[in-house]
Design a protein around this motif. Structure first.
Motif, PDB file in Angstrom:
ATOM      1  N   VAL A  66       0.858  -1.051   0.135  1.00 47.39           N
ATOM      2  CA  VAL A  66       0.015  -0.080   0.078  1.00 47.39           C
ATOM      3  C   VAL A  66       0.865   1.241  -0.134  1.00 47.39           C
ATOM      4  O   VAL A  66       0.333   2.350  -0.430  1.00 47.39           O
ATOM      5  CB  VAL A  66      -0.943   0.145   1.335  1.00 47.39           C
ATOM      6  CG1 VAL A  66      -0.237   0.218   2.425  1.00 47.39           C
ATOM      7  CG2 VAL A  66      -2.100   1.036   0.961  1.00 47.39           C
ATOM      8  N   HIS A  74      -4.046   1.489  -5.127  1.00 48.87           N
ATOM      9  CA  HIS A  74      -3.604   2.147  -3.610  1.00 48.87           C
ATOM     10  C   HIS A  74      -4.941   2.174  -2.826  1.00 48.87           C
ATOM     11  O   HIS A  74      -5.103   1.698  -1.733  1.00 48.87           O
ATOM     12  CB  HIS A  74      -2.875   3.638  -3.740  1.00 48.87           C
ATOM     13  CG  HIS A  74      -2.939   4.255  -2.255  1.00 48.87           C
ATOM     14  ND1 HIS A  74      -3.970   5.087  -1.789  1.00 48.87           N
ATOM     15  CD2 HIS A  74      -2.205   3.742  -1.260  1.00 48.87           C
ATOM     16  CE1 HIS A  74      -3.724   5.439  -0.469  1.00 48.87           C
ATOM     17  NE2 HIS A  74      -2.789   4.717  -0.068  1.00 48.87           N
ATOM     18  N   THR A 247       8.935   3.062  13.734  1.00 43.95           N
ATOM     19  CA  THR A 247       8.552   4.349  13.882  1.00 43.95           C
ATOM     20  C   THR A 247       7.969   4.617  15.509  1.00 43.95           C
ATOM     21  O   THR A 247       8.255   5.576  16.045  1.00 43.95           O
ATOM     22  CB  THR A 247       7.062   4.624  13.010  1.00 43.95           C
ATOM     23  OG1 THR A 247       6.381   3.585  12.974  1.00 43.95           O
ATOM     24  CG2 THR A 247       7.877   4.888  11.463  1.00 43.95           C
ATOM     25  N   LEU A 292       5.087  14.060  19.931  1.00 42.33           N
ATOM     26  CA  LEU A 292       5.020  13.988  18.500  1.00 42.33           C
ATOM     27  C   LEU A 292       5.073  15.255  17.854  1.00 42.33           C
ATOM     28  O   LEU A 292       5.453  15.370  16.721  1.00 42.33           O
ATOM     29  CB  LEU A 292       3.794  13.076  18.114  1.00 42.33           C
ATOM     30  CG  LEU A 292       3.808  11.440  18.461  1.00 42.33           C
ATOM     31  CD1 LEU A 292       2.429  10.949  18.456  1.00 42.33           C
ATOM     32  CD2 LEU A 292       5.050  10.929  17.540  1.00 42.33           C
ATOM     33  N   VAL A 301       6.295  14.782   4.589  1.00 46.04           N
ATOM     34  CA  VAL A 301       5.308  13.945   3.847  1.00 46.04           C
ATOM     35  C   VAL A 301       5.450  14.417   2.471  1.00 46.04           C
ATOM     36  O   VAL A 301       5.406  15.524   2.303  1.00 46.04           O
ATOM     37  CB  VAL A 301       3.873  13.448   3.996  1.00 46.04           C
ATOM     38  CG1 VAL A 301       3.819  12.566   5.378  1.00 46.04           C
ATOM     39  CG2 VAL A 301       3.285  14.689   4.566  1.00 46.04           C
ATOM     40  N   ARG A 303       4.543  14.553  -1.983  1.00 47.52           N
ATOM     41  CA  ARG A 303       3.625  14.129  -3.003  1.00 47.52           C
ATOM     42  C   ARG A 303       4.166  14.637  -4.186  1.00 47.52           C
ATOM     43  O   ARG A 303       4.686  15.692  -4.358  1.00 47.52           O
ATOM     44  CB  ARG A 303       1.880  14.644  -2.767  1.00 47.52           C
ATOM     45  CG  ARG A 303       1.407  14.393  -1.685  1.00 47.52           C
ATOM     46  CD  ARG A 303       1.063  13.135  -1.460  1.00 47.52           C
ATOM     47  NE  ARG A 303       0.180  12.813  -0.138  1.00 47.52           N
ATOM     48  CZ  ARG A 303       0.634  12.122   0.847  1.00 47.52           C
ATOM     49  NH1 ARG A 303       1.837  11.971   0.930  1.00 47.52           N
ATOM     50  NH2 ARG A 303      -0.159  12.094   1.940  1.00 47.52           N
ATOM     51  N   GLY A 362      -1.610  12.911   6.372  1.00 48.61           N
ATOM     52  CA  GLY A 362      -3.141  13.165   6.494  1.00 48.61           C
ATOM     53  C   GLY A 362      -3.737  12.699   5.102  1.00 48.61           C
ATOM     54  O   GLY A 362      -2.915  12.306   3.978  1.00 48.61           O
ATOM     55  N   CYS A 367      -1.516   7.808   7.753  1.00 48.29           N
ATOM     56  CA  CYS A 367      -0.907   6.675   8.393  1.00 48.29           C
ATOM     57  C   CYS A 367      -2.004   6.011   8.876  1.00 48.29           C
ATOM     58  O   CYS A 367      -2.908   6.035   9.603  1.00 48.29           O
ATOM     59  CB  CYS A 367       0.197   7.025   9.681  1.00 48.29           C
ATOM     60  SG  CYS A 367       0.468   5.539  10.645  1.00 48.29           S
ATOM     61  N   LEU A 368      -2.105   4.521   8.277  1.00 49.11           N
ATOM     62  CA  LEU A 368      -2.934   3.725   8.506  1.00 49.11           C
ATOM     63  C   LEU A 368      -2.800   2.931   9.953  1.00 49.11           C
ATOM     64  O   LEU A 368      -3.882   2.676  10.648  1.00 49.11           O
ATOM     65  CB  LEU A 368      -2.706   2.077   7.711  1.00 49.11           C
ATOM     66  CG  LEU A 368      -3.803   2.197   6.617  1.00 49.11           C
ATOM     67  CD1 LEU A 368      -3.169   1.100   5.633  1.00 49.11           C
ATOM     68  CD2 LEU A 368      -4.950   1.488   7.161  1.00 49.11           C
ATOM     69  N   PHE A 372      -3.388   2.554  16.130  1.00 49.56           N
ATOM     70  CA  PHE A 372      -2.496   1.548  16.672  1.00 49.56           C
ATOM     71  C   PHE A 372      -1.394   2.050  17.345  1.00 49.56           C
ATOM     72  O   PHE A 372      -1.057   1.839  18.680  1.00 49.56           O
ATOM     73  CB  PHE A 372      -2.214   0.754  15.415  1.00 49.56           C
ATOM     74  CG  PHE A 372      -1.539  -0.681  15.910  1.00 49.56           C
ATOM     75  CD1 PHE A 372      -2.401  -1.838  15.866  1.00 49.56           C
ATOM     76  CD2 PHE A 372      -0.345  -0.688  16.571  1.00 49.56           C
ATOM     77  CE1 PHE A 372      -1.766  -3.120  16.203  1.00 49.56           C
ATOM     78  CE2 PHE A 372       0.044  -2.001  16.839  1.00 49.56           C
ATOM     79  CZ  PHE A 372      -0.369  -3.034  16.553  1.00 49.56           C
TER      80      PHE A 372
HETATM   81  C1  HEM Z   1       4.375   6.918  16.089  1.00 49.00           C
HETATM   82  C2  HEM Z   1       4.381   5.890  15.028  1.00 49.00           C
HETATM   83  C3  HEM Z   1       4.153   6.262  13.590  1.00 49.00           C
HETATM   84  C4  HEM Z   1       4.295   7.417  12.959  1.00 49.00           C
HETATM   85  C5  HEM Z   1       5.122   8.588  13.420  1.00 49.00           C
HETATM   86  C6  HEM Z   1       3.994   7.100  11.563  1.00 49.00           C
HETATM   87  C7  HEM Z   1       4.056   8.019  10.572  1.00 49.00           C
HETATM   88  C8  HEM Z   1       3.455   7.841   9.222  1.00 49.00           C
HETATM   89  C9  HEM Z   1       3.476   8.702   8.217  1.00 49.00           C
HETATM   90  C10 HEM Z   1       3.837  10.177   8.278  1.00 49.00           C
HETATM   91  C11 HEM Z   1       3.003   8.332   6.948  1.00 49.00           C
HETATM   92  C12 HEM Z   1       2.671   8.950   5.782  1.00 49.00           C
HETATM   93  C13 HEM Z   1       1.529   9.785   5.790  1.00 49.00           C
HETATM   94  C14 HEM Z   1       1.200  10.492   4.238  1.00 49.00           C
HETATM   95  O1  HEM Z   1       1.950  10.161   3.499  1.00 49.00           O
HETATM   96  O2  HEM Z   1       0.290  11.318   4.430  1.00 49.00           O
HETATM   97  C15 HEM Z   1       2.788   6.768   7.388  1.00 49.00           C
HETATM   98  C16 HEM Z   1       1.903   5.952   6.540  1.00 49.00           C
HETATM   99  C17 HEM Z   1       1.563   4.819   6.962  1.00 49.00           C
HETATM  100  N1  HEM Z   1       1.927   4.150   8.274  1.00 49.00           N
HETATM  101 FE1  HEM Z   1       2.548   4.842   9.775  1.00 49.00          FE
HETATM  102  N2  HEM Z   1       3.332   5.721  11.566  1.00 49.00           N
HETATM  103  C18 HEM Z   1       3.549   5.401  12.837  1.00 49.00           C
HETATM  104  C19 HEM Z   1       3.027   3.981  13.136  1.00 49.00           C
HETATM  105  C20 HEM Z   1       2.645   3.116  12.216  1.00 49.00           C
HETATM  106  C21 HEM Z   1       2.051   1.650  12.669  1.00 49.00           C
HETATM  107  C22 HEM Z   1       1.828   1.231  14.000  1.00 49.00           C
HETATM  108  C23 HEM Z   1       1.418   1.037  11.443  1.00 49.00           C
HETATM  109  C24 HEM Z   1       0.964  -0.136  11.353  1.00 49.00           C
HETATM  110  C25 HEM Z   1       0.953  -1.314  12.215  1.00 49.00           C
HETATM  111  C26 HEM Z   1       1.792   1.981  10.376  1.00 49.00           C
HETATM  112  C27 HEM Z   1       1.105   1.955   9.435  1.00 49.00           C
HETATM  113  C28 HEM Z   1       1.474   2.733   8.076  1.00 49.00           C
HETATM  114  C29 HEM Z   1       0.914   2.528   6.721  1.00 49.00           C
HETATM  115  C30 HEM Z   1       0.618   1.105   6.273  1.00 49.00           C
HETATM  116  C31 HEM Z   1       1.145   3.683   5.939  1.00 49.00           C
HETATM  117  C32 HEM Z   1       0.933   4.056   4.497  1.00 49.00           C
HETATM  118  C33 HEM Z   1      -0.587   4.603   4.382  1.00 49.00           C
HETATM  119  C34 HEM Z   1      -0.962   4.875   2.885  1.00 49.00           C
HETATM  120  O3  HEM Z   1      -0.022   4.919   1.946  1.00 49.00           O
HETATM  121  O4  HEM Z   1      -2.133   4.675   2.429  1.00 49.00           O
HETATM  122  N3  HEM Z   1       2.257   3.330  10.865  1.00 49.00           N
HETATM  123  N4  HEM Z   1       3.080   6.650   8.843  1.00 49.00           N
END
Ligand code: HEM
Length: 421
Positions: A66, A74, A247, A292, A301, A303, A362, A367-368, A372
């Motif tokens: 994803v 996506h 993360t 945070l 982030v 694009r 956002g 973030c999925l 969690f």
């Molecule tokens: C404090 C911990 C975390 C931070 C700071 C964080 C931060 C982020 C950020 C900044 C993005 C990109 C968002 C964007 O492009 O607008 C992202 C995407 C994502 N995160 Fe996290 N994340 C964290 C924890 C997690 C956890 C625990 C999971 C899953 C178990 C996770 C799964 C994902 C996934 C799958 C995406 C891609 C979503 C997409 O492209 O549709 N993240 N995260």
């Protein structure tokens, strides 16, 4: 100068939107304006691609991740993945996360400083294996953890990622860097497929009553009624592991790095913990929110424009990378007075403005795992406060260093336990 100081200097000199050359010929348009952040993050996803920017992760995550897809593909993957990550669902995982954290904290040394990040990584890895993959037996968790850790350490460094990308076509040569990673990946992939197979078999035998995320994903159907294939599940499990484990470990390390430097904050947390959180977790949540803000794990982030678009009054051609700067928005003195101070009270009784606090990005790519991660942080911090008395420190704040796309504490969040409870 720290990269963050440089960013703030650029903002002060050039205003809220400016172009930065990040390496020869590679530029990014950074914006510190929450309105631009909203426009970029909620803009047409067919015109604002995010997946391409993560292409360097493809060797590890696979074609169907994803994180790497854009447009309708996506959206399909995201819709399949989203339901198990709903905020309400997270409560079911609290006890498991608490038990994992307590077990690790019990092994911490007393009276001797140590970098807490390794322990946080071990906790968040185990949480993903148990809660997301549904692995239960401790021996199996250990069997999976070791090769995964080795793989992630080898693969997720900026130099290694670049090398992998450049040499992918040579991947069949065992000595090529991609070949080396592929050899490390083979046993991990085999184990992931074993887990998928086991969960499928349980489901076929009439369901297992399991609530791990993999089991829930096996029952997910897209709009055409089709389930996810094993290959898709493998790529998404690897994605959740890579996106969710370091993360969250880093965010937890920063929280501990911050609170041990703020004796009053630490004292209040300890009082609330001693009182069994009778008044709820509003203060703990404010501590997490403020960490945070002050130390966003992911600083921006990105694009990529698929057509000419206008942001912040500037017409930008197709192909431009535009990046809402999480760091600059979070350190805007107009939004957050005294922005470099750690003040959880900012968020007591006040929720942050939607595009003024964006540690999780956002819009359609938010973030999925945000719910969690926040739940996991809350439970792990409660488990730490219940089991250990932390020593406040007068040491200088740890510097920020880059590790792949994250900002981590330079000394790994050095911590001293004064006593165990
Ligand atoms: C404090 C911990 C975390 C931070 C700071 C964080 C931060 C982020 C950020 C900044 C993005 C990109 C968002 C964007 O492009 O607008 C992202 C995407 C994502 N995160 Fe996290 N994340 C964290 C924890 C997690 C956890 C625990 C999971 C899953 C178990 C996770 C799964 C994902 C996934 C799958 C995406 C891609 C979503 C997409 O492209 O549709 N993240 N995260």
């Amino acid at each position: 100068m720290q990269a963050t100081g440089f960013l703030e200097e650029c903002r002060d000199r050039y205003g809220s939107i400016f172009t930065l050359e990040i390496s020869q010929g590679r530029t990014v348009v950074l914006s510190s304006d929450p309105t631009v952040a909203r426009e970029v993050l909620t803009g047409d996803p067919d015109l604002l691609y995010a997946g391409q920017g993560n292409v360097v992760l493809r060797p590890l995550l696979g074609e169907r991740s994803v994180l790497l897809l854009d447009g309708p593909e996506h959206l399909r993957q995201r819709r399949l993945l989203l339901p198990p990550f709903h905020g309400e669902r997270m409560r079911a995982y609290g006890e498991r996360i608490d038990a994992i954290a307590a077990e690790h904290v019990a092994r911490w040394p007393v009276g001797r400083p140590f970098p807490v990040r390794d322990s946080m990584q071990a906790i968040t890895l185990e949480v993903i294996l148990r809660v997301v993959f549904g692995v239960e037996e401790p021996a199996r968790v250990a069997q999976l953890s070791a090769p995964l850790r080795r793989l992630l350490d080898a693969a997720v460094s900026p130099a290694q990622m670049l090398l992998l990308q450049l040499t992918r076509s040579e991947g069949t040569r065992p000595r090529a860097p991609w070949g080396r990673i592929r050899r490390m990946m083979a046993p991990v992939d085999a184990m992931i497929h074993e887990e998928i197979g086991a969960r499928r078999a349980e489901l076929a035998a009439g369901g297992s009553g399991r609530d791990d995320i993999l089991s829930l994903l096996l029952e997910a159907r897209d709009e055409a009624g089709a389930p996810m294939t094993d290959a898709e599940l493998r790529d998404e499990l690897m994605t959740l592991l890579v996106a969710g484990h370091e993360t969250t470990a880093t965010a937890l390390s920063w929280t501990l790095e911050r609170v041990t430097r703020e004796p009053e904050v630490l004292a209040r947390l300890e009082r609330e913990a001693a009182g069994g959180w009778a008044d709820g977790t509003a203060y703990l949540d404010a501590v997490i929110t403020e960490t945070l803000r002050l130390r966003p794990v992911v600083p921006a982030v990105v694009r990529k424009l698929q057509a000419p678009m206008t942001f912040g009054g500037w017409q930008l051609p197709a192909g431009v990378n535009i990046a809402p700067s999480i760091w600059l928005i979070h350190h805007d003195p107009g939004l957050y007075p005294d922005p470099h101070s750690f003040r959880p009270e900012r968020f007591l009784g006040r929720r942050p403005g939607t595009y003024e606090w964006i540690p999780f990005g956002g819009g359609i790519r938010r973030c999925l795992g945000a719910a969690f991660a926040l739940h996991e942080m809350r439970v792990v911090l409660q488990a730490i406060l219940a089991a250990a008395r932390l020593e406040p420190t007068a040491a200088a704040p740890e510097r920020i260093v880059r590790r792949f796309v994250t900002f981590t504490p330079a000394a790994g969040g050095r911590l001293t336990v004064a006593a165990k409870r």
